[in-house]
Design a protein around this motif. Structure first.
Motif, PDB file in Angstrom:
ATOM      1  N   LEU A   1      -6.787   5.180  -5.102  1.00 14.14           N
ATOM      2  CA  LEU A   1      -5.885   4.699  -4.060  1.00 14.14           C
ATOM      3  C   LEU A   1      -4.571   5.479  -4.057  1.00 14.14           C
ATOM      4  O   LEU A   1      -4.042   5.822  -2.999  1.00 14.14           O
ATOM      5  N   HIS A   2      -4.048   5.752  -5.237  1.00 10.83           N
ATOM      6  CA  HIS A   2      -2.780   6.474  -5.309  1.00 10.83           C
ATOM      7  C   HIS A   2      -2.956   7.935  -4.887  1.00 10.83           C
ATOM      8  O   HIS A   2      -2.065   8.514  -4.247  1.00 10.83           O
ATOM      9  N   ARG A   3      -4.070   8.537  -5.268  1.00 12.25           N
ATOM     10  CA  ARG A   3      -4.332   9.903  -4.799  1.00 12.25           C
ATOM     11  C   ARG A   3      -4.404   9.947  -3.273  1.00 12.25           C
ATOM     12  O   ARG A   3      -3.754  10.775  -2.628  1.00 12.25           O
TER      13      ARG A   3
ATOM     14  N   GLN B   1       0.826  -1.194   0.000  1.00 13.26           N
ATOM     15  CA  GLN B   1       0.000   0.000   0.000  1.00 13.26           C
ATOM     16  C   GLN B   1       0.869   1.256   0.000  1.00 13.26           C
ATOM     17  O   GLN B   1       2.051   1.224   0.347  1.00 13.26           O
ATOM     18  N   THR B   2       0.280   2.346  -0.400  1.00 12.68           N
ATOM     19  CA  THR B   2       1.018   3.601  -0.487  1.00 12.68           C
ATOM     20  C   THR B   2       1.476   4.048   0.894  1.00 12.68           C
ATOM     21  O   THR B   2       0.819   3.790   1.904  1.00 12.68           O
ATOM     22  N   GLY B   3       2.636   4.725   0.915  1.00 17.54           N
ATOM     23  CA  GLY B   3       3.157   5.231   2.173  1.00 17.54           C
ATOM     24  C   GLY B   3       3.785   4.177   3.061  1.00 17.54           C
ATOM     25  O   GLY B   3       3.994   4.419   4.253  1.00 17.54           O
TER      26      GLY B   3
ATOM     27  N   THR C   1      -0.274  -1.354  -6.708  1.00 18.65           N
ATOM     28  CA  THR C   1      -1.173  -2.350  -7.288  1.00 18.65           C
ATOM     29  C   THR C   1      -0.436  -3.083  -8.399  1.00 18.65           C
ATOM     30  O   THR C   1       0.472  -2.533  -9.029  1.00 18.65           O
ATOM     31  N   VAL C   2      -0.824  -4.319  -8.640  1.00 22.44           N
ATOM     32  CA  VAL C   2      -0.189  -5.126  -9.687  1.00 22.44           C
ATOM     33  C   VAL C   2      -1.274  -5.616 -10.635  1.00 22.44           C
ATOM     34  O   VAL C   2      -1.856  -6.692 -10.446  1.00 22.44           O
ATOM     35  N   PRO C   3      -1.592  -4.837 -11.665  1.00 24.05           N
ATOM     36  CA  PRO C   3      -2.557  -5.308 -12.656  1.00 24.05           C
ATOM     37  C   PRO C   3      -1.941  -6.376 -13.556  1.00 24.05           C
ATOM     38  O   PRO C   3      -0.756  -6.713 -13.456  1.00 24.05           O
ATOM     39  N   LYS C   4      -2.754  -6.880 -14.463  1.00 24.29           N
ATOM     40  CA  LYS C   4      -2.314  -7.970 -15.338  1.00 24.29           C
ATOM     41  C   LYS C   4      -1.164  -7.537 -16.240  1.00 24.29           C
ATOM     42  O   LYS C   4      -0.258  -8.330 -16.532  1.00 24.29           O
TER      43      LYS C   4
END
Length: 724
Positions: A323-325, A39-41, A182-185
């Protein structure tokens, strides 16, 4: 852990490592390629610094003199590149590392000179790094580690081709580390292509809500969006706040609005130069600016120490961006708040984003002006200045102040001075709270009514809704479903509003004194389909296409095919091969035939020519004796143009006798003769009764024309077979 790295962490205040930092520092994974999601941070920047330290330093605690780069860190944005460079600089400072950056917007000559002097670690963006590789400014043949930070964002920004080129040019015996929230395809496929037996590390938190971020969704009316953002900024009064927009135009609009309201604000978007973007972030870190309005260029990796509030002025396009914001706050154990501004029409989109991100948000209204003032009073009472003792330098003025004014006057003046230094809050409309549970199932018990007005009389919801509301003294929120049928309309009403509705309509039970109203005891039966038969539909005012064809095609056929009275006095339909073109036998001698506007004299000539009885029908009998193969074709196909623009006949025309063809030119030649005698009476319409003259003797002779009476009229002296 290497001693110089450990000392740097201790100097920065690190007593324990985060979960992602511990995972990548595992001794068992020192030589493996890694795909890390956290997760971020969570400290990923320090994490990949620790992960590559053993590969770069080995058993030594200091770097050797800088030559070709040993490590390459690729990030999506310029701001993130400079931030990563600062983080790695203090981490490897005691080890004597030399760092260089290659980012767009900076002077490429300075970067080239820095690379020529040598660097151990290079932090770069994909586009600028590829330029340096093409120009031969950087030597990547000795790379030991390649790190892709925020890899999913680089693919979203269209850097796939650049990344594939860079990884293809790098040595095969390298270690490749990929980090992302995040890990997309797409990232998984890229890892399979460029990693050797990559090891996946998924830290708890990727699939769970960030515990240090408080998510709130505020439902607002469309016209109060900007006012709600101002009230949110005033309510929380965070040291640093980040407002995200989807477009540059919205960034410029909000920046101007906040500046006019007294906020210390900076803008951050792709249209700014690199120096302007750097100065904006530095102003946020220094405290010279409190609010930053930005596009998603600032959504990745930007770390502002005092950032406690993130506002989504525009809803993000997908949950990953959200999520990134939101990950710009709540970093390194600090608490933060992420606020989504949700207009009424976008409530379903916001619910979908939160559900896909697996986030439980608190739905509420934006803070009102009174709520902001109450929050100001709380901050005023909790100010630490109340507990600071009076200094000697302040005692003299305090005594004078108490002697001049009363305690009430002093308190009131202090409150007014405090409020004058703050931006005044905005008054908002009383917008109903929109929650995920707000659906038609919560509408409550209803009663159905019927109106004697249906589709046959033009009923539609736009006209029915105000009629029902005005006639019954209710609002549109009290009305449920409206079902328009062929000859009546059904609508449901909240049960608690029925009594008030009936009293407002009155004993006549008519809306607008014309539409009869009836209360139903049960749910009515609706039409099975909207295209059901309409019993009161109006008859067609115009015939169908097939009917129009029958009505209008027959007269045209009679007019075209009946060539006058037959021998027995009845109209006779001729074979199509007997039809004659309107042009008659020939065209004018000079040039191509040009259509001219008709005059009244031409029309009268045409009527006269059709009114005259035909001299002979001998050509009909002659044609009837011919076989189908010998019958004449259309005139246009049997003629060709001579060099001087005159139509001549082909040898096939010699089959026809002069007698059978003489009458075909009667009307045409008569008109041309008249036009020679009276040039001002020119007509572009040739009578249909004209027939071309195609005898053996004059098939190619255009010097003579024949009048209807059979007399020759010499129009122009010309040799019969003269050609160019």
């Amino acid at each position: 852990m290497i001693q110089t790295i450990s000392d740097a962490l201790a100097e920065k205040g690190y007593t324990t490592l985060t979960s992602v930092q511990e995972a990548v520092s595992d001794i068992k994974l020192l030589e493996k390629d890694l795909l890390v999601s956290a997760q971020t941070g969570s400290g990923k920047t320090v994490g990949f610094g620790l992960a590559m330290s053993s590969n770069l330093l080995g058993d030594s605690e200091q770097f050797e003199s800088a030559k070709a780069p040993l490590a390459l860190v690729i990030v999506p944005t310029r701001e993130l590149a400079l931030q990563v460079k600062r983080e790695l600089a203090w981490l490897f400072a005691k080890a004597g590392a030399t760092l260089a950056s290659c980012v767009g917007g900076m002077d490429m000559r300075d970067e080239r000179r820095a690379l020529e002097r040598g660097a151990h670690i290079v932090v770069a963006t994909p586009g600028r790094l590829r330029d340096h590789i093409h120009r031969g400014s950087i030597n990547i043949s000795e790379l030991k580690v390649v790190i892709l930070d925020e890899a999913d964002e680089m693919l979203d920004l269209g850097f796939r081709e650049d990344l594939e080129f860079i990884l293809g040019e790098s040595p095969k015996e390298r270690r490749t580390l990929m980090f992302s929230a995040t890990v997309p395809k797409a990232i998984a496929n890229l890892a399979k292509s460029y990693q050797n037996d990559g090891y996946r590390i998924s830290i708890k938190g990727e699939t769970e809500q960030h515990s240090d971020i408080d998510y709130r969704a505020l439902s607002v009316s469309g016209r109060d969006t900007e006012n709600a953002i101002i009230n949110v900024l005033r309510y929380y009064e965070a040291p640093n706040a980040l407002v995200f927009c989807n477009t540059r135009a919205m960034v410029n609009r909000l920046t101007t609005r906040f500046s006019n309201r007294g906020f210390s604000v900076v803008a951050l978007s792709g249209e700014l130069t690199q120096s302007e973007r750097t100065n904006a972030l530095q102003a946020m870190r220094d405290g010279r600016a409190r609010v930053c309005v930005a596009t998603d260029v600032a959504a990745r990796g930007i770390d502002l120490p005092n950032l406690g509030l993130v506002i989504h002025a525009d809803l993000p396009t997908n949950f990953e961006i959200m999520l990134h914001r939101s990950g710009r706050t709540g970093r390194a154990g600090r608490k933060g708040t992420s606020v989504l501004i949700v207009p009424g029409k976008s409530s379903q989109k916001a619910e979908r984003l939160l559900k896909m991100a697996k986030i439980e948000a608190t739905w509420d209204k934006p803070p009102s002006a009174d709520a902001v003032r109450e929050k100001d009073h709380e901050r005023l009472l909790s100010d630490p200045n109340w507990s600071i003792p009076v200094k000697e330098s302040e005692q003299k003025f305090l005594t004078k102040l108490k002697s001049v004014y009363t305690a009430e006057q002093i308190s009131l003046a202090y409150i007014r001075l405090y409020e004058s230094r703050q931006s005044s809050p905005e008054e908002l409309d009383d917008t109903p709270n929109v929650t995920r549970d707000s659906s038609r199932s919560k509408f409550g018990p209803t009663i159905w009514f019927s109106l004697a007005l249906g589709r046959d009389k033009g009923a539609d919801p736009r006209s029915l809704l105000p009629m029902i509301c005005n006639g019954g003294g209710i609002t549109k929120d009290d009305i449920g479903a409206i079902r328009i049928q062929s000859n009546e309309t059904f609508f449901e009403l909240k049960k608690k509003c029925v009594e008030r509705f009936v009293l407002s309509v009155g004993p006549s039970k008519k809306l607008e004194d014309r539409v009869q109203l009836r209360q139903l005891e049960k749910v009515p039966d609706f039409d099975q389909s909207p295209n059901s038969t309409r019993p009161h539909s109006k008859p067609r005012s115009s015939p169908r296409r097939t009917e129009r064809k029958e009505n209008y095609s027959k007269p045209n056929m009679n007019k075209r095919n009946n060539r006058g009275p037959s021998d027995n006095g009845a109209s006779k339909r001729l074979n199509p091969i007997d039809r004659v073109p309107r042009e008659g036998a020939v065209t004018p001698l000079k040039g191509e035939r040009k259509s001219k506007p008709r005059d009244f004299s031409g029309k009268s000539e045409r009527r006269e020519s059709f009114a005259k009885p035909r001299q002979s029908n001998a050509h009909k009998s002659n044609n009837e004796n011919l076989s189908n193969s010998e019958r004449p074709k259309r005139f246009e196909k049997n003629t060709k143009m001579s060099s001087e623009g005159t139509k001549v006949f082909s040898p096939k025309d010699k089959k026809y006798s002069a007698k059978s063809q003489s009458n075909k030119a009667d009307s045409s030649t008569l008109k041309e003769a008249r036009s020679k005698a009276k040039p001002r009476l020119e007509s572009s319409v040739k009578p249909k009764s004209a027939r071309p003259v195609k005898s053996r003797s004059n098939a190619n002779d255009t010097s003579k024309r024949f009048s209807p009476k059979g007399k020759s009229v010499k129009l122009k002296n010309k040799k019969p077979n003269e050609r160019n």
